[in-house]
Design an enzyme around this catalytic site. Structure first.
Site, short mmCIF file in Angstrom:
data_model
loop_
_atom_site.label_atom_id
_atom_site.label_comp_id
_atom_site.label_asym_id
_atom_site.label_seq_id
_atom_site.Cartn_x
_atom_site.Cartn_y
_atom_site.Cartn_z
N LEU A 128 6.30 7.56 -17.47
CA LEU A 128 7.72 7.24 -17.45
C LEU A 128 7.96 5.97 -16.64
O LEU A 128 8.84 5.16 -16.97
CB LEU A 128 8.52 8.38 -16.80
CG LEU A 128 8.86 9.59 -17.64
CD1 LEU A 128 9.56 10.62 -16.77
CD2 LEU A 128 9.75 9.20 -18.81
N ALA A 129 7.22 5.82 -15.57
CA ALA A 129 7.34 4.67 -14.69
C ALA A 129 6.04 4.49 -13.93
O ALA A 129 5.31 5.44 -13.70
CB ALA A 129 8.51 4.86 -13.72
N ALA A 131 4.67 2.48 -10.38
CA ALA A 131 5.08 1.76 -9.18
C ALA A 131 3.84 1.37 -8.38
O ALA A 131 2.70 1.46 -8.86
CB ALA A 131 6.03 2.62 -8.35
N SER A 132 4.06 0.95 -7.16
CA SER A 132 2.98 0.36 -6.36
C SER A 132 1.87 1.34 -6.03
O SER A 132 0.69 1.00 -6.08
CB SER A 132 3.55 -0.22 -5.07
OG SER A 132 4.31 0.77 -4.40
N LYS A 150 3.77 12.93 -10.42
CA LYS A 150 3.42 11.64 -9.85
C LYS A 150 1.97 11.67 -9.42
O LYS A 150 1.56 12.54 -8.64
CB LYS A 150 4.32 11.29 -8.66
CG LYS A 150 4.03 9.90 -8.11
CD LYS A 150 5.18 9.32 -7.32
CE LYS A 150 5.35 9.99 -5.99
NZ LYS A 150 6.28 9.24 -5.12
N ASP A 285 15.16 4.90 1.26
CA ASP A 285 14.76 3.87 0.29
C ASP A 285 15.66 3.92 -0.92
O ASP A 285 15.21 4.15 -2.05
CB ASP A 285 13.30 4.11 -0.11
CG ASP A 285 12.68 2.89 -0.78
OD1 ASP A 285 13.19 1.77 -0.55
OD2 ASP A 285 11.70 3.05 -1.51
#
Length: 325
Positions: A128-129, A131-132, A150, A285
């Site tokens: 879906l995504a 990131a770092s 995740k 965040d």
């Protein structure tokens, strides 16, 4: 190149020096005494306006997860960078190049002790995504519960530790030798960044923080915090509820007409007052990659909350250095 810097990190020092020169800070390189180290790459020492903003995001991504994380933090600092760079760096919040599904499968099997087909009724191969530090996949548990998983990037911990060591050494040189270092005290910034990043690499802490935040905000009807699934979460894997939504900065103008923005803003503001002044534990965040608008027009706050400091019995979370910037 200063002899006070470790030879093991010399490649990283050069990368950073070249980056500074490319984006118009050759003065910093000169003051730090790194001219010789970047002499072969002087063609990259462009005028400040020459590189396109998108190039900075791409350059940071090439340097790896630690620097992608730095880019994410910079994307929330319009006081430090002009708008085009803020916009370009914003893509690093959740649009980093993903790693292969084969690695996802290997890490999940190692961490959960079973094959994906045994743990999940369905598991999407496409993230879906990304990131770092990790990437997120949709999945369905055997009992039908819709979740996102995740998965931490492979071998990332050692890479992050080595990068942080190099950054700490570079920060020390900048603080001692350069005007900008004496002004901003980069060593303190790197120290705070190190605490945040190393804590974020332990997804078990993130799972606990999600539970705490969900409990603390249970009385706020317009705010949803997804709950983790403990049996499917480890240091490198975090499984939590899936709740459909869109990034707050990607909602169309037409859709916004159907949203009670005033009520949402009021609820979010009151929630932050409670988090900071009552609970002493807050989501630190809140960039657009972490705050969603759900399909039923509630605010969805997702991803990490990381405790960093204790003060007078309160657990305080900070997204970036306490040093002045």
């Amino acid at each position: 190149m200063s002899t006070s810097l470790k030879l093991a990190h010399v490649g990283r020092y050069k990368d950073i020096a070249v980056l500074l020169m490319k984006y118009g800070r050759s003065d910093v390189v000169r003051e730090a005494g790194w001219d010789d180290a970047v002499a072969p790459a002087r063609g990259t020492a462009l005028a400040p306006a020459s590189p396109k903003a998108e190039e900075l995001a791409a350059d940071l991504e090439k340097l790896g997860p630690t620097f992608v994380k730095l880019g994410q933090l910079l994307s929330t600092r319009p006081d430090l960078l002009p708008p085009p760079y803020i916009e370009a760096l914003a893509r690093l919040q959740d649009k980093v190049t993903p790693f292969p599904y084969e690695e996802v499968e290997r890490i999940l099997t190692e961490e959960l002790g079973v094959r994906i087909s045994k743990a999940f009724a369905q598991f999407s191969r496409e993230p879906l995504a990304a990131a770092s530090l990790g990437q997120v996949h949709r999945a369905t548990l055997r009992d039908g519960r819709q979740v996102v998983v995740k998965v931490q990037r492979p071998n990332i911990r050692q890479q992050v530790i080595e990068d942080l060591e190099a950054l700490a050494e570079i920060a020390g040189v900048l603080d001692r030798r350069t005007k900008i270092g004496k002004r901003y005290h980069f060593s303190g910034i790197v120290e705070e960044f190190q605490k945040t990043l190393l804590a974020e690499l332990d997804y078990r802490r993130e799972a606990g923080n999600l539970t705490t935040l969900a409990n603390n905000l249970a009385d706020f009807a317009l705010i949803v915090v997804p709950r983790p699934v403990p049996d499917y979460s480890t240091a490198r894997v975090l499984t939590m509820d899936y709740i459909a939504g869109h990034k707050v900065d990607s909602v169309s103008p037409v859709a916004l007409l159907e949203v009670d923005g005033e009520a949402l803003a009021e609820e979010l503001f009151r929630a932050y007052l409670k988090q900071i002044f009552v609970d002493g534990f807050f989501h630190a965040d809140p960039h657009p990659g972490n705050v969603f608008l759900t399909d039923d027009s509630r605010i969805l706050k997702i991803y990490y909350v990381q405790p960093l400091r204790h003060a007078e019995g309160m657990e305080i979370i900070t997204p970036f250095p306490l040093a002045p910037l």
